[in-house]
Scaffold this active site. Structure first.
Site, PDB file in Angstrom:
ATOM      1  N   ARG A 250       0.816  -1.215   0.000  1.00  0.00           N
ATOM      2  CA  ARG A 250       0.000   0.000   0.000  1.00  0.00           C
ATOM      3  C   ARG A 250       0.854   1.271   0.000  1.00  0.00           C
ATOM      4  O   ARG A 250       0.384   2.342  -0.311  1.00  0.00           O
ATOM      5  CB  ARG A 250      -0.967   0.003   1.189  1.00  0.00           C
ATOM      6  CG  ARG A 250      -2.173   0.924   0.961  1.00  0.00           C
ATOM      7  CD  ARG A 250      -3.200   0.911   2.067  1.00  0.00           C
ATOM      8  NE  ARG A 250      -2.642   1.238   3.339  1.00  0.00           N
ATOM      9  CZ  ARG A 250      -2.411   0.400   4.351  1.00  0.00           C
ATOM     10  NH1 ARG A 250      -2.735  -0.874   4.232  1.00  0.00           N
ATOM     11  NH2 ARG A 250      -1.881   0.808   5.463  1.00  0.00           N
TER      12      ARG A 250
ATOM     13  N   TYR B 251     -15.990  16.464 -15.709  1.00  0.00           N
ATOM     14  CA  TYR B 251     -16.344  15.060 -15.578  1.00  0.00           C
ATOM     15  C   TYR B 251     -17.420  14.920 -14.498  1.00  0.00           C
ATOM     16  O   TYR B 251     -17.313  15.500 -13.422  1.00  0.00           O
ATOM     17  CB  TYR B 251     -15.077  14.273 -15.214  1.00  0.00           C
ATOM     18  CG  TYR B 251     -15.252  12.776 -15.224  1.00  0.00           C
ATOM     19  CD1 TYR B 251     -15.432  12.092 -16.420  1.00  0.00           C
ATOM     20  CD2 TYR B 251     -15.233  12.056 -14.047  1.00  0.00           C
ATOM     21  CE1 TYR B 251     -15.591  10.725 -16.427  1.00  0.00           C
ATOM     22  CE2 TYR B 251     -15.387  10.683 -14.047  1.00  0.00           C
ATOM     23  CZ  TYR B 251     -15.569  10.025 -15.245  1.00  0.00           C
ATOM     24  OH  TYR B 251     -15.723   8.665 -15.250  1.00  0.00           O
TER      25      TYR B 251
ATOM     26  N   ASP C 122      -7.108  19.045 -14.280  1.00  0.00           N
ATOM     27  CA  ASP C 122      -7.324  17.712 -14.827  1.00  0.00           C
ATOM     28  C   ASP C 122      -7.028  17.808 -16.319  1.00  0.00           C
ATOM     29  O   ASP C 122      -7.794  18.397 -17.092  1.00  0.00           O
ATOM     30  CB  ASP C 122      -8.770  17.276 -14.568  1.00  0.00           C
ATOM     31  CG  ASP C 122      -9.062  15.874 -15.110  1.00  0.00           C
ATOM     32  OD1 ASP C 122      -8.353  15.431 -16.034  1.00  0.00           O
ATOM     33  OD2 ASP C 122     -10.026  15.241 -14.632  1.00  0.00           O
TER      34      ASP C 122
ATOM     35  N   LYS D 217      -7.455   6.608 -19.704  1.00  0.00           N
ATOM     36  CA  LYS D 217      -7.791   7.117 -21.031  1.00  0.00           C
ATOM     37  C   LYS D 217      -6.565   7.060 -21.959  1.00  0.00           C
ATOM     38  O   LYS D 217      -6.145   5.978 -22.306  1.00  0.00           O
ATOM     39  CB  LYS D 217      -8.360   8.522 -20.896  1.00  0.00           C
ATOM     40  CG  LYS D 217      -9.408   8.676 -19.770  1.00  0.00           C
ATOM     41  CD  LYS D 217     -10.677   7.885 -20.033  1.00  0.00           C
ATOM     42  CE  LYS D 217     -11.617   7.816 -18.831  1.00  0.00           C
ATOM     43  NZ  LYS D 217     -11.962   9.092 -18.204  1.00  0.00           N
TER      44      LYS D 217
HETATM   45  C1  PLP Z   1     -12.476   9.431 -17.005  1.00  0.00           C
HETATM   46  C2  PLP Z   1     -12.150  10.731 -16.415  1.00  0.00           C
HETATM   47  C3  PLP Z   1     -11.955  10.859 -15.040  1.00  0.00           C
HETATM   48  C4  PLP Z   1     -12.096   9.694 -14.084  1.00  0.00           C
HETATM   49  O1  PLP Z   1     -11.113   8.741 -14.294  1.00  0.00           O
HETATM   50  P1  PLP Z   1     -11.310   7.164 -13.931  1.00  0.00           P
HETATM   51  O2  PLP Z   1     -10.002   6.576 -14.323  1.00  0.00           O
HETATM   52  O3  PLP Z   1     -12.468   6.670 -14.719  1.00  0.00           O
HETATM   53  O4  PLP Z   1     -11.574   7.110 -12.460  1.00  0.00           O
HETATM   54  C5  PLP Z   1     -11.641  12.111 -14.555  1.00  0.00           C
HETATM   55  N1  PLP Z   1     -11.526  13.184 -15.370  1.00  0.00           N
HETATM   56  C6  PLP Z   1     -11.710  13.092 -16.698  1.00  0.00           C
HETATM   57  C7  PLP Z   1     -11.571  14.310 -17.553  1.00  0.00           C
HETATM   58  C8  PLP Z   1     -12.038  11.866 -17.271  1.00  0.00           C
HETATM   59  O5  PLP Z   1     -12.234  11.777 -18.592  1.00  0.00           O
END
Ligand code: PLP
Length: 396
Positions: A62, A115, A187, A212
């Site tokens: 962890r 998101y 983000d 992604k």
């Molecule tokens: C998919 C996404 C998230 C969340 O990510 P996960 O890996 O699905 O938890 C956060 N911000 C954006 C812009 C995203 O496209």
């Protein structure tokens, strides 16, 4: 800064080599998967040396794993950050980072298009712990500044945003935040470090859903935050408590996926620009939300602060929710699925995917139109994607 850039390796070289030791255990060329939950100590003296920081070694899964650390170093190098931290998902990166920066009685400013789960965490979950959030329109810097209070700790934004591809002027955001002594978190999932490096504009922390583009193959879940070593250390300590750590195998898949990041993103930029231009000229398509288009409200900012416009094209179809579904169903190349950024093109109607349980009126309140389509282009041939969309638009 300019000199540094001239000598530092390019994104393709970084994607392949950064973070990986030249000599690996057992002379392996690739980074091994350390598939272990715990680490043994030779004797009590070694244990003492570890806790008194006389030696550097692992202790328990962890608190980190060698495969995870290689992925973190690669991501930090790509984003020109001092350090990075990997998580089990993008949402784990967002929630742990914000929990580390906020406490009862503090306040966070967030831009509006974001998101879905990020909005939910900021506006609902954090409220239960005594943290307030103010949502301001992306692009309205006066409103952003006015929303900052004495107890504001963080300005949080996506750029480009999901799903409308709004672009936040990072320089302006940093200027406001530094003047008001507030930290900035971006983000940057939609951009990837290939298209945008917010750290170079003075942003404090950059978050990615590595699920992604960074993983890139729709086969793993992970998240990351990169930034200065002291900020990351604080978040790492909290991760050891809250526990949203990546699995060593997911870390390995991420390293493997990252090898082709620059190649994939270049193709995805190219495919998306081509698709956006085609859609922009099509009579059955209304507004196309893609920053390479001169009609995009932040085209100038995108052209200035990004080196590519990304792989997501959102567009409004002239028709009702069912007409749009006919288009989605008629596409033969993209698959219908949530997520984005992988080698396979994906298509979705946000109204019938992330926002399904809301009514049309509730969706409109959060800016999601029923006729909106989000198309995440993959690495297929651009001409094929256009031909496919052309035939599908006939069904609208
Ligand atoms: C998919 C996404 C998230 C969340 O990510 P996960 O890996 O699905 O938890 C956060 N911000 C954006 C812009 C995203 O496209």
């Amino acid at each position: 800064m300019a000199d540094e850039k001239a000598t530092s390796p390019g994104p393709s070289t970084q994607s392949v080599h950064a973070g990986e030791p030249r000599v690996q255990p057992l002379n392996s060329l690739t980074t091994p998967i350390s598939q272990t939950s715990t680490y043994s100590f030779a004797d009590t003296q070694e244990l003492r040396d570890h806790f008194e920081r006389r030696i550097e070694r692992d202790e328990y899964g962890r608190y980190g794993n060698p495969t995870q650390r290689v992925a973190e170093k690669k991501l930090a190098a790509l984003d020109t950050a001092e350090d990075g931290l990997l998580f089990s998902s993008g949402m784990a990166a967002i929630t742990t980072t914000l929990f580390a920066m906020l406490s009862r009685g503090t306040h966070v400013v967030v831009t509006d298009d974001a998101y879905r789960r990020t909005r939910q965490f900021l506006n609902q979950t954090l409220g239960r712990y005594g943290v307030e959030a103010s949502t301001v329109p992306a692009g309205d810097y006066q409103r952003i500044e006015e929303a900052v209070r004495p107890n504001t700790r963080v300005i949080f934004s996506e750029s480009p945003t999901n799903p409308y591809n709004r672009i936040v002027d990072l320089e302006k955001l940093v200027e406001i935040a530094q003047r008001r002594r507030v930290k900035t978190v971006i983000d940057s999932t939609f951009a990837t470090p290939v298209n945008q490096r917010p750290i170079e504009f003075g942003i404090d922390l950059v978050i990615h859903s590595a699920t992604k583009y960074l993983g890139g193959h729709n086969d793993l879940l992970a998240g990351a935050v990169v930034g200065s070593a002291p900020l990351i250390a604080g978040i790492r300590d909290l991760q050891g408590v809250t526990g949203a750590v990546p699995d060593p195998f997911a870390a390995y898949l991420l390293i493997r996926g990252l090898k082709t990041l620059a190649l994939r993103v270049a193709r995805q930029n190219e495919n998306a620009e081509r698709l956006a231009a085609f859609l922009d000229a099509h009579p059955k398509v209304g507004t196309v939300h893609y920053p390479s288009l001169k009609s995009h409200p932040e085209y100038e900012i995108a052209a200035r602060q990004m080196s590519g416009f990304g792989g997501v094209v959102s567009f409004e179809v002239e028709g009702d929710i069912d007409a749009v579904s006919r288009l989605v169903d008629a596409c033969e190349i993209p698959r219908i699925a949530p997520s984005l950024g992988g080698v396979e093109s994906l298509i979705e109607q946000p109204a019938l995917m992330s926002f399904y349980e809301l009514t049309t009126a509730e969706r409109l309140e959060v800016g999601i139109k029923d006729n909106l389509v989000r198309y995440s282009v993959g690495v297929e041939d651009g001409a094929d994607l256009v031909t496919d969309l052309e035939q599908a638009l006939k069904k609208v």
